[in-house]
Design a protein around this motif. Structure first.
Motif, mmCIF file in Angstrom:
data_model
loop_
_atom_site.group_PDB
_atom_site.id
_atom_site.type_symbol
_atom_site.label_atom_id
_atom_site.label_comp_id
_atom_site.label_asym_id
_atom_site.label_seq_id
_atom_site.Cartn_x
_atom_site.Cartn_y
_atom_site.Cartn_z
ATOM 1 N N ALA A 1 25.466 22.666 -18.976
ATOM 2 C CA ALA A 1 24.771 21.636 -18.939
ATOM 3 C C ALA A 1 24.641 21.213 -17.566
ATOM 4 C CB ALA A 1 25.296 20.245 -19.936
ATOM 5 N N ARG A 2 25.430 21.172 -16.757
ATOM 6 C CA ARG A 2 25.394 20.705 -15.328
ATOM 7 C C ARG A 2 24.578 21.685 -14.522
ATOM 8 N NH1 ARG A 2 30.748 17.631 -13.447
ATOM 9 N NH2 ARG A 2 30.711 15.971 -14.735
ATOM 10 N N ARG B 1 21.280 24.258 -18.401
ATOM 11 C CA ARG B 1 21.252 25.080 -19.471
ATOM 12 C C ARG B 1 21.422 24.159 -20.691
ATOM 13 N NH1 ARG B 1 18.422 29.109 -17.380
ATOM 14 N NH2 ARG B 1 19.823 29.943 -15.521
ATOM 15 N N ASP B 2 20.736 24.668 -21.904
ATOM 16 C CA ASP B 2 20.796 23.952 -22.915
ATOM 17 C C ASP B 2 22.158 24.062 -23.905
ATOM 18 O OD1 ASP B 2 20.034 22.376 -25.246
ATOM 19 O OD2 ASP B 2 18.203 23.604 -25.632
ATOM 20 N N ALA B 3 23.139 23.194 -23.846
ATOM 21 C CA ALA B 3 24.310 23.565 -24.225
ATOM 22 C C ALA B 3 24.562 22.659 -25.537
ATOM 23 C CB ALA B 3 25.489 23.606 -23.336
ATOM 24 N N SER B 4 25.226 23.164 -26.697
ATOM 25 C CA SER B 4 25.260 22.355 -27.670
ATOM 26 C C SER B 4 26.882 22.594 -28.111
ATOM 27 C CB SER B 4 24.390 22.594 -28.936
ATOM 28 O OG SER B 4 23.302 22.494 -28.554
ATOM 29 N N GLU C 1 27.947 13.748 -23.028
ATOM 30 C CA GLU C 1 26.595 13.303 -23.053
ATOM 31 C C GLU C 1 25.898 13.053 -21.644
ATOM 32 O OE1 GLU C 1 26.693 10.474 -26.244
ATOM 33 O OE2 GLU C 1 26.793 12.277 -27.581
ATOM 34 N N SER D 1 26.246 14.514 -19.081
ATOM 35 C CA SER D 1 25.764 15.846 -18.374
ATOM 36 C C SER D 1 24.939 16.444 -19.062
ATOM 37 C CB SER D 1 26.786 16.517 -17.968
ATOM 38 O OG SER D 1 27.746 15.945 -16.827
ATOM 39 N N GLY D 2 24.633 15.923 -20.360
ATOM 40 C CA GLY D 2 23.463 16.808 -21.161
ATOM 41 C C GLY D 2 23.832 17.510 -22.140
ATOM 42 N N VAL D 3 25.055 17.549 -22.539
ATOM 43 C CA VAL D 3 25.779 18.239 -23.762
ATOM 44 C C VAL D 3 25.209 17.747 -24.950
ATOM 45 C CG1 VAL D 3 27.653 19.217 -24.852
ATOM 46 C CG2 VAL D 3 27.665 19.192 -22.150
ATOM 47 N N HIS D 4 24.763 18.389 -25.698
ATOM 48 C CA HIS D 4 24.442 17.952 -27.211
ATOM 49 C C HIS D 4 25.824 18.428 -28.264
ATOM 50 C CE1 HIS D 4 20.346 18.140 -25.622
ATOM 51 N NE2 HIS D 4 20.436 19.248 -25.422
#
Length: 303
Positions: free
Chosen positions: A38-39, A42-45, A64, A66-69
């Motif tokens: 995510a950092r 990239r799109d990371a779940s 969250e 850093s954008g992690v789903h």
């Protein structure tokens, strides 16, 4: 940009240093990989298991931010797992775990472009069997990456653990393993020879990391080696996870995640493999230069 599903443990690293200092950091190998991805934009779940307690809230906020789903079903009414990292004077960490690993949600992994797993989650029961089933479902359909990330205090007999790991290795497209892992799993055997034997069972690329000495990738066509940059090490917490996220990041940037890329990964030319390894050792080195599992952002790399 590919959609990557990371499956595995998220926990709190309780770091205790040789000088008596310490701190708590959200961690867990797969969670760190998702964070690193995510950092890097990239799109990371992440499919994991955390509680509603203070540790669980800290992990959720950390990821969250850093954008992690977080996959639905990740937060449960149970204590959040912890790992106490004892860091010696050289900055090397050893671990003691309090972890309960199981999966309450099992998604359709073929909805994603890649599946990453490894470490405790692939071995510790009862969740380990669910992870293996996910890998079996994904293998040959989406890109599978795997990091054994051995934890001897939790994984028990190295012979049985190696056999279990090798089931997943054979299903994966890319495997990253440290020389320290292989010293425990395959004592007396040359790590690169073990990697070559693993590569022959299925994965297109097996990478052996060597700490400050760099890394070597084994393909059917040969071997590629890179050196690591020289840095002042603060600690090694999360370094291997950062390395793994950078490998996946490079594959994504090269358009090598998704359905139908298995052969292309195996056939990556040596210069592209070297570029992938160079990217990974740089990301890992930055992580080692600061405390805890704190991987760099894309902006930091672009400076």
């Amino acid at each position: 940009m590919a959609d990557v599903l990371v499956v595995g443990e998220a926990l709190v690293d309780i770091v205790q240093r040789a000088d008596g200092s310490g701190a708590d950091h959200p961690g867990g190998s797969p969670a760190n990989v998702a964070l690193g991805l995510a950092r890097l934009g990239r799109d990371a779940s992440l499919l994991t298991r955390i509680g509603t307690d203070a540790h669980g809230r800290a992990i959720r906020e950390h990821l969250e931010a850093s954008g992690v789903h977080l996959v639905d079903g990740t937060v449960v009414d149970a204590p959040t797992s912890t790992a106490t990292a004892l860091v010696d004077a050289q900055g090397v960490a050893t671990y003691h775990f309090e972890i309960d690993w199981r999966l309450d949600t099992v998604p359709d992994v073929t909805r994603y472009d890649a599946l990453h797993t490894g470490s405790i989650a692939a071995i510790l029961q009862p969740g380990g069997d669910a992870v293996l089933r996910l890998v079996e479902q994904a293998s040959g359909r989406v890109v599978v990456t795997y990091d054994p990330n051995a934890r001897p205090t939790l994984m028990g007999d190295p012979v049985a653990t190696r056999a279990r790991m090798e089931r997943i290795v054979a299903l994966a497209d890319v495997v990253k393993v440290s020389d320290e892992d292989l010293a425990w799993l395959a004592p007396g055997e040359d790590p690169v020879d073990v990697a070559a034997a693993w590569q022959a069972t299925g994965p297109g690329i097996v990478v052996v990391t060597r700490g400050g000495e760099g890394a070597v990738a084994v393909q059917a066509s040969g071997r590629v080696e890179v050196l690591a940059p020289r840095i002042d090490v603060v600690d090694t917490v999360g370094a291997g996870d950062s390395f793994m996220s950078a490998l996946i990041d490079h594959l994504d940037g090269a358009g090598l995640l998704g359905t139908g890329t298995r052969a292309a990964i195996a056939a990556m030319p040596a210069d592209q493999v070297a570029a992938m390894l160079g990217h990974a050792v740089r990301v890992a080195a930055i992580t080692c230069s600061r405390a805890g599992a704190n991987p760099p952002t894309r902006a930091e790399l672009d400076v």
